[in-house]
Design an enzyme around this catalytic site. Structure first.
Site, PDB file in Angstrom:
ATOM      1  N   GLN A 210       0.825  -1.209   0.000  1.00 56.56           N
ATOM      2  CA  GLN A 210       0.000   0.000   0.000  1.00 56.56           C
ATOM      3  C   GLN A 210       0.862   1.263   0.000  1.00 56.56           C
ATOM      4  OE1 GLN A 210      -2.999  -2.066   3.123  1.00 56.56           O
ATOM      5  NE2 GLN A 210      -3.471   0.079   2.743  1.00 56.56           N
ATOM      6  N   ARG A 357      -9.002  -0.884   7.772  1.00 56.07           N
ATOM      7  CA  ARG A 357      -9.851   0.168   7.227  1.00 56.07           C
ATOM      8  C   ARG A 357     -10.203   1.213   8.296  1.00 56.07           C
ATOM      9  NH1 ARG A 357     -14.166  -1.150   2.539  1.00 56.07           N
ATOM     10  NH2 ARG A 357     -14.707   0.961   1.997  1.00 56.07           N
ATOM     11  N   CYS A 358      -9.214   1.593   9.034  1.00 58.16           N
ATOM     12  CA  CYS A 358      -9.431   2.582  10.093  1.00 58.16           C
ATOM     13  C   CYS A 358      -8.238   3.513  10.151  1.00 58.16           C
ATOM     14  CB  CYS A 358      -9.578   1.898  11.441  1.00 58.16           C
ATOM     15  SG  CYS A 358      -9.253   2.992  12.819  1.00 58.16           S
ATOM     16  N   GLU A 727     -13.043   5.079   5.185  1.00 53.58           N
ATOM     17  CA  GLU A 727     -13.061   4.387   6.464  1.00 53.58           C
ATOM     18  C   GLU A 727     -14.199   4.813   7.375  1.00 53.58           C
ATOM     19  OE1 GLU A 727      -9.096   5.304   7.532  1.00 53.58           O
ATOM     20  OE2 GLU A 727      -8.259   3.660   6.380  1.00 53.58           O
TER      21      GLU A 727
END
Length: 773
Positions: A210, A357-358, A727
């Site tokens: 990522q 996803r935070c 998110e």
């Protein structure tokens, strides 16, 4: 901008032409597999690889001792400036830890050879509970100078001020809660193809990353290879969700294997390895207190939290924030004071702390504050919606300085909640609930009014391993008016190729179809910090807009030269500069682009391109209000989400279709930890949920129909007024669902249930209340 343009990248995905790591095949490629520890804590007495090495096709077995002799490569830094074993020499500190690696000519030979490596262990006592770990009876990291499992202590807010408001409070509620360890479970597991060219002394790496630029820097620092001799290519990625931000030992071993053999080496993690060894999130043990005055106004918050980091602090939080952005935990509420303490602890579990996803622990913060707000409302006998509306930070208070030091850029929380209440017809639901309760039926209504914080930098406060957090874009307009744009981020399904193209199209008047977007190759893209924490649009999207404006400024000079007027005589109209009051005298951006290479003003550099490294002045603060309706089966404890309304505010929206897709996916990933997902360890440190037969990931069958709405409150400092949204739904959904379940059971004496709220947990609560047998 604002159009529902279909995603440019989808044709290759839906026709099976995405190119992922396992699609990379190079001549003479070798394969790597990993021998992993069956123990959570044990001394390594001996590693006997002789039987494996006798197998046809097995070329090498690499151990920690080999890495040490190759230049102390058996340890690596984590993104939190801790250290982590690449391969152990003396002992293992979690089950499924990498012990040694096999290099073979075939993937299946390598897998078979794993079974022929015999490792003699001397088991040690594991420590799974972080509170027991703090007793320091079992030391996990005895490589450290200080023999303790306590890693760090971190505080935010004003303790003295918080204690004062609690001493004066009319009502105080408190609650312990645990957000268990969960796993990102992306479709594609981690993998790498490392290809070291001994002649050119150059390493080419394909990996599921990522953040390819940051990973190149880390690889250069660990291996000693000059950074300009390392190329990282991150091709299409089948989901990241934060799990592909850290560097895992498998990556390092694969690169070392290529260095040793001088041949390309492929490593692809299998599903169980992925579920047992890496990509873990949460594991926060929280003890919270909320104070309110005699009018039911929140006055203060005190929070103590223990973060179970596993065997290394390997999260990807900014350096100054070991607990991430957890201190955003005062949420959407105006209060006088708050104090937050977090302690990081080693245990004999795999390293955790990835985002799931935070944006850096905001999910944990939002779950806590939204549960506490609901508990306080019920305790005071107030409707949870009315309680929130009374305690919200009001629109006129922005920019708002929170008691823990955050400056919220913008917000209109009452508007979002009122819109959600209108969509779902909140009064009618409360009437229905009362009627059902009279009949003995269990129905709950839960609210979550969350504030997110995304878009890291700014660089004055945010860095990873000292690298400042900004992001970048480079745009080049070709003579024919087509464009290529390269970014320092890396999409894992977010639709960057479309969103970025729309931003540039809006700024320069080009058709979005004429803008080609590239990411993920460190040889071509400008340096960036990558995609996670909903930061791509707030940072790289802004960089794209600013770079486009630099191009437009040069285009104006060229247009003035071509039209033989002063720049001040020109105005922009969609896709051209035209003379004020004489729109027929105009030059389109395509005409200007051609002139930039053929007829530009004397003394001006040819070409039409620009680069921008965007350092945001502040974070952005998207928010939303969610309302969930559940029905509970008294006989089985099953929770059914009957309706779920999500009203999000992410500022100006670039592509509504992509934003809605992000929200629906995020809501499902919020449903997951609320009702299904939990990584469970037994007392010996074994992961009992290491397959998808045991770790419950929701499918379309379990997901309700999501009802979406929006308000728009632009960020005042972002070039486009955008905020990021990926998110928010994962942050806001779990407490809405938990609050709905507790709302259904509050009259039975249930004030809290830990997530995941499984049928068994609900049934046990009903049985305790005398409702179920």
């Amino acid at each position: 901008m604002g159009h529902r343009m279909k995603r440019k990248e989808d044709p290759r995905f839906i026709q099976g032409h995405g190119r992922y790591i396992d699609d990379i095949k190079l001549p003479g490629m070798l394969y790597m597999d990993i021998v992993r520890s069956p123990h959570a804590h044990a001394k390594i007495v001996n590693i006997d690889a002789s039987a494996a090495l006798e197998m046809d096709g097995v070329l090498a077995v690499i151990t920690g001792q080999d890495l040490k002799e190759a230049g102390d490569l058996h340890w690596m830094p984590t993104l939190m400036s801790d250290t982590q074993m690449v391969l152990p020499i003396e002992k293992v500190v979690y089950a499924s830890q990498e012990v040694c690696v096999i290099i073979a000519t075939d993937r299946y030979i390598a897998a078979d050879a794993v079974e022929q490596v015999f490792v003699e262990y001397e088991p040690l006592d594991p420590v799974i509970d972080p509170f027991q770990a703090l007793e320091d009876k079992v030391i996990v990291r005895d490589d450290k100078e200080e023999k303790t499992n306590h890693i760090w202590h971190w505080e935010a807010g004003d303790k003295e001020a918080a204690d004062k408001v609690f001493a004066e409070a009319a009502t105080v509620v408190e609650q312990k809660m645990y957000l268990p360890r969960i796993h990102v479970s992306s479709i594609e597991t981690c993998g790498m193809v490392a290809n070291y060219d001994k002649v050119r002394e150059r390493m080419q790496i394909y990996m599921t990353s990522q953040a390819p630029h940051a990973h190149r820097t880390v690889f250069s620092m660990v291996s000693g290879l000059p950074e300009h001799k390392v190329q990282i290519i991150s091709p299409d990625i089948g989901g990241g969700f934060g799990g592909k931000v850290p560097v895992y030992p498998g990556y390092v071993c694969c690169a070392v294997a290529s260095l040793v053999t001088g041949k390309p080496v492929k490593w692809i993690e299998d599903r169980s390895e992925n579920l047992q060894a890496d990509s873990f999130a949460r594991d926060y043990h929280i003890e919270a207190q909320m104070a309110a005055d005699e009018d039911g106004k929140i006055t203060g918050l005190r929070v103590k939290t223990v973060s179970d980091c596993g065997a290394a602090d390997a999260a990807a939080n900014p350096s100054k924030f070991p607990a991430g952005l957890y201190s955003i935990c005062t949420g959407s509420y105006d209060m006088k004071a708050a104090h937050v303490e977090v302690d990081g602890v080693y245990t004999t579990k795999p390293p955790g702390g990835v985002a799931y996803r935070c944006s850096f622990r905001v999910t944990e913060a939002v779950h806590m504050i939204e549960r506490m707000a609901d508990i306080m409302a019920h305790e005071l006998g107030e409707d949870p919606a009315d309680f929130r509306l009374k305690n919200f930070i009001q629109p006129e208070q922005f920019p708002y300085k929170s008691p823990t030091g955050w400056e919220y850029d913008s917000g209109n929380y009452p508007a979002a909640l009122k819109k959600a209440m209108d969509i779902i017809d909140y009064p009618a639901l409360r009437k229905e609930q009362a009627e059902k309760r009279e009949r003995g039926e269990l129905m709950g209504i839960g609210i979550s009014s969350f504030t997110e914080v995304v878009g890291a930098g700014p660089s004055r406060d945010f860095d990873i391993l000292g690298i400042k957090m900004f992001d970048s874009a480079e745009i080049r307009i070709h003579p024919t008016g087509k464009a290529i744009a390269r970014f320092g981020t890396k999409s894992q399904g977010q639709g960057h190729e479309t969103t970025y193209a729309q931003i540039i199209a809006e700024e320069l008047g080009l058709p979005a179809a004429d803008v080609e977007v590239e990411e993920g190759d460190t040889e071509t893209a400008p340096y960036g910090l990558g995609t996670y924490a909903s930061r791509s649009t707030p940072t790289a999207g802004a960089a794209g807009a600013v770079a486009a404006r630099k191009i437009k400024a040069k285009a104006k000079k060229i247009a003035a030269y071509l039209l033989e007027v002063k720049e001040d005589d020109l105005e922009w109209n969609v896709d051209r500069f035209q003379v004020k009051g004489s729109p027929d005298q105009a030059k389109t951006i395509q005409e200007i682009a051609f002139a930039a290479y053929t007829d530009h003003p004397p003394g001006m550099e040819a070409g039409l391109e620009a680069v921008d490294y965007y350092d945001p002045p502040n974070l952005t603060f998207p928010f939303g209000s969610y309302i969930c309706v559940v029905d509970i089966d008294k006989g089985t404890g099953e929770v059914k989400v009957r309706r779920f309304v999500a009203v999000d505010d992410c500022g100006h929206i670039i592509n509504p279709m992509i934003v809605e897709g992000q929200i629906e996916g995020g809501l499902t990933m919020g449903l997951a930890p609320a009702l299904f997902e939990e990584i469970v360890y037994d007392e010996t440190g074994q992961n009992l949920t290491g397959t998808f037969a045991d770790y419950l990931v929701p499918t379309a069958m379990e997901s309700p129909k999501w009802e979406l709405g929006k308000t728009i409150t632009p960020s005042p400092h972002h070039p486009l007024g955008a905020k990021g949204v990926g998110e928010s739904p994962t942050v806001g959904a779990p407490p809405a669902i938990a609050n709905a379940v507790v709302d259904a059971l509050w009259h039975l004496g249930v004030r809290h249930l830990e997530i995941p709220i499984t049928p068994q947990r609900v049934w046990q609560a009903l049985r305790k209340a005398g409702v179920s047998e």
